[in-house]
Write an enzyme that holds these catalytic residues in place. Structure first.
Site, PDB file in Angstrom:
ATOM      1  N   GLY A  37       0.797  -1.222   0.000  1.00 38.38           N
ATOM      2  CA  GLY A  37       0.000   0.000   0.000  1.00 38.38           C
ATOM      3  C   GLY A  37       0.831   1.274   0.000  1.00 38.38           C
ATOM      4  O   GLY A  37       0.547   2.205  -0.753  1.00 38.38           O
ATOM      5  N   CYS A 169     -11.677 -17.828  -9.150  1.00 36.41           N
ATOM      6  CA  CYS A 169     -11.806 -18.798 -10.246  1.00 36.41           C
ATOM      7  C   CYS A 169     -10.856 -19.977 -10.062  1.00 36.41           C
ATOM      8  O   CYS A 169     -11.115 -21.075 -10.542  1.00 36.41           O
ATOM      9  CB  CYS A 169     -11.532 -18.137 -11.587  1.00 36.41           C
ATOM     10  SG  CYS A 169     -12.967 -17.261 -12.238  1.00 36.41           S
ATOM     11  N   CYS A 181      -7.393 -34.261  18.413  1.00 36.58           N
ATOM     12  CA  CYS A 181      -6.634 -35.132  19.313  1.00 36.58           C
ATOM     13  C   CYS A 181      -5.130 -35.007  19.134  1.00 36.58           C
ATOM     14  O   CYS A 181      -4.368 -35.196  20.071  1.00 36.58           O
ATOM     15  CB  CYS A 181      -7.097 -36.580  19.153  1.00 36.58           C
ATOM     16  SG  CYS A 181      -8.770 -36.800  19.798  1.00 36.58           S
ATOM     17  N   CYS A 505     -16.911 -21.090 -11.716  1.00 33.15           N
ATOM     18  CA  CYS A 505     -16.582 -20.248 -10.566  1.00 33.15           C
ATOM     19  C   CYS A 505     -17.838 -19.867  -9.797  1.00 33.15           C
ATOM     20  O   CYS A 505     -18.832 -19.421 -10.377  1.00 33.15           O
ATOM     21  CB  CYS A 505     -15.854 -18.987 -11.006  1.00 33.15           C
ATOM     22  SG  CYS A 505     -15.480 -17.888  -9.631  1.00 33.15           S
TER      23      CYS A 505
END
Lengths: 766, 330
Positions: A37, A169, A181, A505
């Site tokens: 970013g 997709c 367990c 999809c």
């Protein structure tokens, strides 16, 4: 405002003035202000985008500063979005960056909000948020550039509904999980002990009262045929935590009386967990017929240095017992010079006694926090030293009891915290590639395509001949490329044309539509039958909603094949099921919910109602629930149906493609549910593959169902989803898996980095 | 340096990268002094990355003033810096990226004169020259070679970018990726590099059609023809009037290098046009990518881990792809 008019000269020359002008009109959403970013924001601003919304829910940490270059030491703990926006604004005073300190999954960031952007750029670090944004972009039909990095590797993928494949997709591997367990009574690897102490023990001691998830988890394990006797034992074990919990919550330090020492929460916890619980387990003879039994630890003997781990025939045990007698097994601080091997403090492995001491101090610190402050519970956080110390010590003590190799705090932090190594360079490269693909998306957009008479445009166009991308409308998506950073020396950046959508999809093949409504007055029936055009009193219900007066049946008859078979005609009522996320609201034999209001069904703003054709003839219709416009008259219908009604799309009956990711059997979710998650919020309905209500499709294999419902239960809580994924060390196959879980499809093997080894082989490369 | 000197702050700051390349690599970076020449977009990105990674010292050379156009890819500058020396304007902002790195600036190009350059290069561990012309790169490369210092050159021309490196006889450790995935061992490899003047005489005869294709020879010869053009005309192409000359230059280089004729006989007109129109311009995304690749490679070389570029990388912003040719390298 900047008066430096020359600032955009280069970009204009390269983009052509038409495209360059469009940049300033294009609203861009950047999701994530972390590693990718920060770099992305910088490159967008310099390229000439001027309307940027930046969203991030995180605050700045010291460990971000090696790559998130918009942040300084003084910014630590401040919101990333706001800090990054301020810093990047200085690169060009003409841009407007609107930061949002929030979660992309919040309801206010709904379809309408997404539709307000010209392009969405993902700079995320977790699979869950990526999937969410992908789905929102597919629903809102906003182009998305998806990205991811891990170490030296990274990828960029432009995604456009109906033109390219979407993020879902290709099925993403489900998170690695362990049988209950294994974690609770028969660990055999360090990761089992780390998961146990982070997700189970932390909760038992410092979490909410007798963890809510506990009973159901064991019920589930029992239902799935795990050892009944063992589970009964685990139930008993869980119940007897109360005394330790009480001691933790009434802890006062510096007490000298014997009574108080007997109430030392650390010692009590130790005795219960590492001595009596293990002793109890040993009584279950069957369990240890074919595996080495654990050894109960003795608190006083470890303190006094006289404890001997007696595990017959186990080499590991001998190592362990050697360690006990004071000799530390460290590199670096030993007597001999260890070949100048550099080791940091936390990279040192602790002795059994050191682990016990660390266990004591961390339990005491955590107890202090519970007994003196307002905090009710403490959860594991890799950046919270006390919790990391606790998990390190507890998992190493457990490992010792089971004859498993111990791990350093440095390693535990990575495994428990799911840390993915990250560097500035990879992020910078990926950010540059994202912007290049975003520009290609703008070039492709049909409305304002640059005229081809401009020489620069003509020449910057990439060769388009070999495109496999379907081109709906007049848009030309042939310029789009998926780009990967890879380890192949001759092709460090591989650039390939985008694939067409996967016909199976479960995200981008669905039909999306929007119903605006008052949720307290609108029933599920209003929405479902309204959208499908099944309303009996059509004229009333559709009044004010349909403006073009298009006949419903006419509408229904349209489909991509122009087919008008009676069977396929949506005007005939079909058997349907209705879901909200993973909740079943309606199925063909159960429609009690139809007359309840959305509000009473807890279907909030921005939620999707999925209408599934049980016969699998039509693609699923996803109804997005929106808010009524402010101007909507209070006397009018409490909901507005879409106009025109959505076209039902006949499903292409194609055998599932051979998945490009190795197909594994679908997770038996109820069996292999990842152990305790920080994420369970109780109201998630777990659907297994056998209830007959799964949204199975004709011709779809099991794998397809996994695709359709890729994450259940354990993966539900937005960004912390990562923490349910146990991690392996850098060199293990688990590493690769973990990267893939975060959405990174590795093309050329993971960037494995081994520590320097003594036994290197010398090869001359000539 | 003593490992004990790795402070809490360093451990915290570098945590995510030490998990990738290990503490010894970090140590080598911390001990390194890097010389970077010319502060345009490529260098800005490269410097940001190597300073964040935690090299010891940066010596930055540039004699020019900040112009308005520099604000397009130069995020170390702001409006008020126009007219100041680039290095003066940038110094504080570079230091700000990572207070643990020492930054030294040299506000003139005298340091590149033969005599000065030798003494400067003697004091550094690696040399990186950005956005420079070919003939001078050859000269500076030869000096570095004589002084046994690794040499990098990188730059962008519009949407195209390149990285060249001469790492002499470079030893590094790398997992042996030829063996099965789960049984990879670290091996030590020595790679012998060529100086730029030899690399430019490379002939492509030995490569198959497929191998040639993979290396995207059109981008390679677009860059080489720009260099040739610049050497002949003492300037970069300025637009349509230079397209023809550039095309001829490129095609002559292609045939001279004996490139597989089934793959490439002439550099595509569209690419030549693009290059002729945009060569003098720099573009932030391209600088980010080339500067990212360049910085990463410098760090790999310093760390002596993982194979560095060998030895000529070209990036094409039209596709987002990058390939690496071994020019006159075994």
């Amino acid at each position: 405002m900047s008066t430096a008019v020359g600032r955009t000269k280069h970009a204009e020359a390269i983009l052509g003035s038409e495209l360059h002008t469009r940049l300033s009109f294009t609203k861009v959403l950047v999701v994530g202000a972390g590693g990718i970013g920060c770099e992305l924001l910088k490159t967008l601003v310099l390229t000439g985008f001027t309307q940027i919304t930046l969203l991030d829910l995180d605050t700045i940490d010291l460990s971000n500063l090696n790559r998130q270059f918009l942040f300084r030491t003084k910014d630590v703990k401040k919101p990333k979005s706001i800090t990054a926006a301020r810093a990047a604004s200085s690169f060009n005073p003409n841009v407007k960056i609107s930061p949002i300190f929030g979660n992309i999954k919040d309801e206010e960031y709904d379809i309408d909000w997404f539709k307000g952007f010209g392009v969405v750029l993902n700079a995320l670090d977790n699979l869950d948020a990526r999937r969410h944004v992908n789905r929102m972009c597919m629903a809102a039909e906003v182009p998305l550039v998806e990205s991811g990095t891990a170490g030296y590797l990274g990828q960029v993928q432009p995604l456009v509904k109906d033109a390219t494949e979407c993020f879902d997709c290709i099925p993403k591997p489900t998170p690695k999980s362990f049988p209950v367990c294994t974690i609770r009574s028969t660990p055999s690897q360090p990761i089992h002990c780390i998961v146990w102490s982070k997700s189970y023990l932390m909760g038992q001691l410092f979490g909410r009262d007798e963890d809510a998830g506990e009973t159901s988890e064991l019920d589930e394990a029992e239902n799935n045929g795990e050892n009944v006797e063992e589970i009964a034992n685990l139930r008993k074990e869980a119940q007897s935590f109360s005394r330790v919990r009480a001691a933790i919550r009434s802890y006062t330090p510096n007490s000298t009386s014997t009574a108080d020492q007997d109430n030392d929460p650390a010692k009590l916890a130790f005795q219960k967990i590492f001595s009596s619980d293990i002793q109890n387990l040993l009584n279950m003879g069957d369990m240890w017929k074919h595996r080495e039994p654990p050894v109960p630890l003795d608190y006083n003997q470890i303190i006094s240095g006289t404890f001997i781990l007696d595990r017959q025939g186990s080499n590991k045990a001998k190592e362990e017992s050697n360690r006990v007698n004071g000799a530390s097994s460290l590199n670096g601080t030993g007597n001999k010079k260890t070949a100048e091997k550099v080791v940091m403090k936390d990279q040192r492995k602790l002795t059994l006694k050191e682990n016990l001491v660390l266990f004591n101090t961390s339990v005491q610190s955590l107890s202090m926090r519970l007994s003196t402050s307002q905090v009710q519970t403490i959860e594991f956080d890799k950046d919270d030293e006390d919790t990391l110390d606790f998990v390190t010590a507890a998992s190493n003590l457990r490992s010792a009891a089971y004859g498993i190799e111990g791990k350093s705090k440095w390693e535990v932090k990575e495994m428990a915290g799911n840390i993915i190594p990250a560097i500035a360079t990879t992020n910078a490269i990926i950010a540059g590639l994202i912007v290049l693909q975003a520009l290609n998306l703008l070039r492709a957009s049909p409305s304002t395509r640059p005229s081809s008479s401009e020489p620069v445009n003509a020449t910057t166009a990439a060769p388009s001949s070999s495109s496999t991308v379907a081109s709906p409308a007049s848009a030309d998506y042939s310029l789009l490329r998926n780009v990967h950073i890879q380890l192949k020396p001759s092709v460090p950046l591989s650039s390939v044309t985008c694939s067409s959508p996967n016909p199976n999809c479960g995200v981008c093949r669905d039909v999306y539509t929007l119903v605006r409504c008052d949720r307290t007055q609108t029933t599920l029936r209003d929405v479902v039958q309204g959208v499908l055009g099944w309303t009996s009193g059509q004229s009333q219900n559709r009044e004010g909603a349909i403006e073009n007066g298009q006949s419903q049946n006419g509408n229904r008859n349209e489909n991509e094949n122009g087919s008008n078979d009676d069977d396929d005609d949506g005007s005939e009522r079909k058997e349907i099921s209705v879901y909200e996320d993973k909740r079943i609201l309606v199925d063909p034999d159960w429609d009690d919910n139809l007359d309840r209001t959305l509000d009473s069904l807890n279907v909030g703003r921005g939620k999707f109602i999925s209408i599934v054709d049980e016969e699998g003839d039509w693609e699923t219709v996803q109804v997005v629930i929106g808010e009524l416009p402010a101007s909507h008259p209070s006397t009018a219908s409490p909901y507005i149906l879409p106009s025109p009604l959505p076209k039902l799309v006949k499903r292409k009956k194609i055998k599932p493609l051979v998945p490009s990711v190795p197909s594994t059997p679908p997770p038996r979710l109820s069996l292999k549910r990842s152990l305790p998650t920080d994420a369970d919020d109780g109201d998630v309905m777990i659907i297994d593959g056998h209830n007959g209500n799964g949204r199975t499709r004709d011709g779809d294999g099991e794998g397809q169902r996994a695709l359709k419902k890729p994450r259940l239960g354990a993966y539900d809580n937005q960004r912390d989803a990562k923490t349910t994924t146990p991690t392996m060390d850098l060199t293990s196959p688990g590493k690769r898996k973990r990267l893939e879980e975060d959405g990174l499809v590795l093309m050329d093997g993971p960037g494995e980095v081994d520590e320097f080894e003594e036994d290197v082989i010398v090869i001359d490369d000539d | 340096m003593d490992p004990a000197e790795f402070t809490e702050e360093e451990q915290g700051r570098y945590d995510r990268q030490i998990r990738l390349w290990g503490i010894e690599a970090q140590q080598r970076m911390r001990n390194a002094t890097i010389l970077v020449v010319k502060l345009k977009g490529t260098a800005t990105e490269t410097i940001k990355n190597i300073v964040l990674a935690g090299i010891g010292k940066l010596i930055l050379v540039d004699a020019d003033d900040v112009e308005e156009v520099d604000l397009g890819a130069g995020f170390f500058f702001c409006d008020d810096d126009v007219g100041k020396k680039r290095v003066d304007a940038a110094k504080a902002r570079i230091e700000n990226l990572n207070p643990l790195v020492t930054v030294e600036i040299v506000p003139n190009f005298d340091v590149l004169d033969n005599q000065n350059f030798e003494s400067t290069v003697n004091g550094v561990d690696l040399v990186c020259i950005t956005d420079w012309d070919r003939d001078d790169l050859i000269r500076l490369n030869n000096i570095c070679r004589r002084l046994r210092k690794p040499f990098y050159a990188g730059g962008t021309y519009g949407l195209l970018g390149y990285i060249f490196c001469d790492l002499l006889d470079h030893k590094y450790i790398s997992p042996d990726r030829s063996s099965p995935k789960d049984a990879q061992k670290n091996v030590q490899v020595t790679a012998s590099y060529s100086p730029l003047q030899d690399a430019l005489r490379h002939r492509w005869s030995a490569l198959s059609k497929r191998q040639t294709k993979e290396l995207k020879p059109a981008s390679v010869f677009a860059i080489l023809s720009l260099w040739q053009f610049q050497s002949a005309r003492n300037r970069l192409p300025l637009g349509t009037q230079d397209i023809e000359e550039l095309q001829q230059t490129a095609d002559a280089l292609v045939s001279g290098a004996d490139v597989n004729r089934q793959v490439l006989t002439t550099v595509p007109r569209s690419l030549i046009e693009s290059v002729a129109m945009t060569a003098p311009h720099e573009f932030s995304p391209v600088c980010a990518i080339v500067g990212g690749l360049l910085a990463q490679d410098i760090l790999k070389t310093l760390a002596a881990r993982e194979p560095p570029i060998a030895n000529f990388l070209t990036f094409d912003g039209n596709t987002g792809g990058a390939s690496v040719c071994r020019l006159s390298m075994p």
